[in-house]
Design an enzyme around this catalytic site. Structure first.
Site, PDB file in Angstrom:
ATOM      1  N   GLY B 148      46.527  41.558  34.386  1.00 12.54           N
ATOM      2  CA  GLY B 148      45.251  41.439  34.122  1.00 12.54           C
ATOM      3  C   GLY B 148      44.691  40.458  34.821  1.00 12.54           C
ATOM      4  CB  CYS B 149      41.122  39.657  36.531  1.00  9.68           C
ATOM      5  SG  CYS B 149      40.238  40.501  35.110  1.00  9.68           S
ATOM      6  CE1 TYR B 150      37.719  36.851  32.095  1.00  2.88           C
ATOM      7  CE2 TYR B 150      38.118  39.190  31.451  1.00  2.88           C
ATOM      8  CZ  TYR B 150      37.168  38.193  31.789  1.00  2.88           C
ATOM      9  OH  TYR B 150      35.893  38.470  31.792  1.00  2.88           O
ATOM     10  CB  THR B 152      46.076  36.542  37.093  1.00  2.90           C
ATOM     11  OG1 THR B 152      46.757  37.763  36.870  1.00  2.90           O
ATOM     12  CG2 THR B 152      46.505  35.793  38.307  1.00  2.90           C
ATOM     13  CB  SER B 153      42.481  33.116  35.311  1.00  2.00           C
ATOM     14  OG  SER B 153      42.050  33.389  34.295  1.00  2.00           O
TER      15      SER B 153
END
Lengths: 346, 346, 346, 346
Positions: B148-150, B152-153
């Site tokens: 997921g994008c969140y 990953t960060s």
């Protein structure tokens, strides 16, 4: 490897040159000058370039650094290229000048709009760097005057009416150019007018009927058509960082249809790697060219009022400045014209 | 040439896959499915891709098109990959799944947050596609669950505290993740909540303490540390198209200095092509990673309160989705890991 | 009619004071000073105010103009109010100071974060102008220190836990304040950091763990609770002109439910004209308070991690600065507290 | 108190009516209809209005609710006002219709651009609600057709050339109107075209030479001048929520100077509370009228090409819709024309 130097590399056109050249397989950036940032490494000033040019530092512009370079990009303020260019040319260097210093051929026109020119003799010698119109001259030029951002968008929209079968179809005296540009066109030096709060949620015209890109467009169209052209040009400031959309109006003297004109435009620009003519019913958007060297063009005939409306979109920092500069360098140096420029818009 | 197929290619992750793969020297996109746009050519739907894929049409997803492809990107809505994956794997295909279907290993956790899973057996089999942590497993995986994008960060910001010399330095129970994402993360289907007027000049939190990316972060950190981790996660919606900035807070149990931590982070990520650790005194900005596959990381120790604040920035559509998917494909297929991803941010 | 003067009226807080006071029925703006624009009429500098103040000119600040005014708004740069205030107070004037000069009570704290103070003696004398907490003191104050924008948003979010039945429910040592502000908070002076191109499509943290609004929050909370409070505060810069959203995290020591807390907040702020507590399931958005003096507050208990997340939204230029200053003036001068402030957000 | 009803109150024009009327001292909003939100309280749908209309609920439109109201605002979709208006008028109600249903007088023109009209007979009877041109007729009208947003901006820019001493100065056949509008003009129903990601950082023209506001402008100008007028109109979509900037081009047949024209415009609009003519050298910006009922106008003569460029700015939701509707109501009902509209822009 072609060694290049960038004089005046700390503005947005300098940043874009660095960004684009980072992907170029045949070029090495030997030096970048900046009075303000002299001594700093590139990524300290442009954090987006971290991982690229990590060991390259901005150098003082004085003393002609980078003379081992063969080709020079000049991203200097107005008037400075006039001083630098003669020395570089004498040294056998080739130049792509991103300023307005060498765009006009007629010294009287230059002096009317810009004031005194210090290297008048070079004006005729410089080649106007719009590859779609002057590719052959660019190949062998020593001094290429990279076009202004607004003229790039307007001239590509209008050219098919000026040097081919459509000659005489529009009334040259009726041309109105209504352009809208992103804020990066105003440069990187901080001003109240370009601060976030003054731009955000705003939109306005500026320099109405008095912008210096006007004579540049008129002179190129005159060169194509052999006739004096006088046109109205109104720039506006969009609340976006990048992009120019230009809406051109011209009266038509013979009945023409939208579809036929589009077909003609597609033929006219066939083989051009960076001009994309829209299909019938679709229109350009600055979003579709963002970050790329494309110029998208669409048009519509208003049969009720007998006018054609031609719309073009470019990224002002790419096709309107640094991308076109690299395209010119590619042509001058025998690289594939699309090298480092062949990525889709973001 | 590796032939790939994109199932569900008409959303933003599909568009980004097409944009990135257009530059890939070793890949051919054989088919792209879309129920909505079936029969239309790619540039009709995505005008920014005019000049690329001009002859490729979206196809109906039914009937398993593109079975001549070797590798499949699944950009399907929640739950759909569960149905498709088993058949593709049986056919010997390799998969990079951009949905949440295979990101969690524990079926009970999955069912608590998402509901019933139709291919439970595959959960353990799938490899979590964060190359910086699981590169070796990805190389030979058949089914890669793109993070997921969140997560990953957040995971790249936190990982150095979980599997190396810094273990035990932070209080794992104190982690708070405050993330801010651009609107493209919400997908391309039009809703009132993501319409321009409702987002412009706005900013808000959503799904406070209840976002489904929470267990994904917790499970990966548990895997690294061997301990149960419970964390607070608050996503917010930024009025920009792209980008995630994540601010992580954690209590520190031993005295550490900002500079020492930064040095450790630089060592930890040395050799990683897509993680850039900021120098002391500089911090990430989503603008500096826009359009690129980079994750920029900075941090600061708050000595007054004995906390570390770690900040990371990614482009949610690139490192947070399609760029990471291509990175995974590159690893799975033996390409240079940076192929098609090595351009500076725009 | 109450005659007021604005010292330092050419920044964004000055503009907002003029905008708000234009609708005030009991106030006349007698003079506005500005070194930069001295001699210019207000609408020449602020075209949005054309039709208002058409005959009022900015005056030189030297020589104490406007001494016929009874109440002075000080919108001066850091440190300047310290010099002006003593003279005004001696002259019997009342002051609403929008700078940070008189917000802290403890001179040692002031000097640690800001440096030397020229009117230390006035620090204790000044009243902190947050009407929801100090309305009675404001009524009779001569010198009101208008709160900082971030502290306004954070203190209204936290106050119910500090001076009522909820005392002791949260762990005071666990407070983390993650704030996101529009760019107008940085002032009107042009800088590279606040130029449109550098902000647009960007988002970043700044002054992590070192912003000067930190001790302001700590001191007010200490005043309410009688205990030393140390908190972590991280400001971020949103790509919008106006608005602050603050996300507060705090550990809870006793089991509480979201609905019960919301009910308590509604009771706590009952009768407050400018605090709006959101219903269960809805959350503040800076868009919903834009241009208004409201502070919207919502919250959520994260039962998994035993934390409460409180979110508040204000317009940084209104409730965070000039609107609150007018609210304070209304209270000091016996006007209806909502006079000139009672319009819905735009 | 005048009791009013809003039919179709859940779009942006409905929201703006509610926002503006919240400050009106002589009006009570008795009912607001909405099919979609029937039964919900206003602030549940529009959180920015929390604290206003807290007890007013949207009602089903069927069955003619609110018949105790004296005046009706119709914010209904295209074609719906035609069905409702006759019944309301028979019941003695007065109407301000914000749709296009009654703006054109000539049924043939209506049917050419819009299709069949169900209440043709009312077209002549309706008064075009542009107070600066038709104030007297509005006073006694039962049915006021509130002008389109684009026509409001263009007609106020052009009117001085059509019904006074400047008649004959411009070539009526040469008029080109290039308008740029914020996205709220497209309404509140979610579409892909108006979603944040598709608009942000973009700019494009739409409905080139075919927008339905064209005949509306032509008919009003014909009414003023007695001559058939055909003009070219190009709308564009700005990446902002609110605001229209219109750039009008017209050939001039007699030599005129910018300063003289501006003086004439100032005289022409003297006493008009909502038209502000800019001084020489300054130009309108949509930011300067945001949230207000003003129309700012500036102009420049291009002496090289013998054209005048007139530029106007309005807030499309206020002077371009709901603000003008309230202005019309004020005139119809004998209120001060500025009531509820006399606040500076935000």
């Amino acid at each position: 490897m072609l060694k290049v130097a960038i004089l005046g590399g700390s503005g947005y056109t300098g940043l874009e040159l660095l960004r684009i050249l980072a992907r170029h397989k045949g070029v090495e950036v030997g030096s970048v000058t900046s009075r303000q940032y002299s001594g700093k490494r590139i990524p300290e000033v442009f954090p987006c370039l971290r991982g690229y040019y990590d060991n390259l530092k901005f150098t003082e512009p004085s003393g002609f650094p980078g003379m081992d370079a063969e080709l020079f990009f000049l991203s200097l303020p107005h008037g400075a290229s006039q001083e630098v260019a003669p020395k570089l040319l004498k040294g056998g260097k080739r130049i792509v000048d991103l300023s307005a210093d060498f765009r006009l051929k007629d010294p009287r026109v230059y002096e009317k709009w810009y004031g005194r020119h210090k290297s008048k003799g070079l004006l005729k010698y410089a080649v106007y760097g719009l590859p779609e119109l002057f590719r052959e001259e660019i190949k062998t030029a020593s001094l290429v005057a990279n076009p202004g951002c607004y003229p790039t968008s307007a001239l590509l929209a209008l050219a098919p009416f000026f040097n081919g079968d459509l000659r005489g179809v529009i009334d040259a005296g009726s041309i109105i150019i209504d352009s809208k540009s992103g804020v990066s066109g105003a440069g990187r030096a901080p001003t109240l007018e370009t601060s976030f709060v003054e731009i955000s949620e705003g939109f306005r015209a500026y320099k109405v009927a008095s912008h210096r890109h006007t004579p540049e467009m008129e002179e190129v169209l005159k060169g194509l058509s052999g006739k004096n052209i006088t046109l109205t040009f109104t720039p506006h400031l969009l609340p976006v960082a990048r992009g120019i959309l230009t809406t051109v109006y011209a009266g038509i003297k013979k009945p023409v249809k939208t579809a036929a004109l589009l077909k003609y435009y597609k033929d006219y620009y066939r083989g051009e790697p960076f001009v994309r003519v829209c299909g019938d019913g679709t229109l350009p958007d600055i979003r579709f060219v963002r970050g790329s060297n494309y110029c998208d063009i669409g048009l519509e005939v208003d049969e009720r009022t007998k006018r054609v409306i031609i719309i073009s979109a470019i990224d002002n920092l790419v096709k309107g400045a640094s991308g076109q500069a690299v395209q010119n360098m590619n042509i001058m140096s025998g690289f594939d014209e699309q090298e480092a420029l062949n990525a889709p818009p973001v």
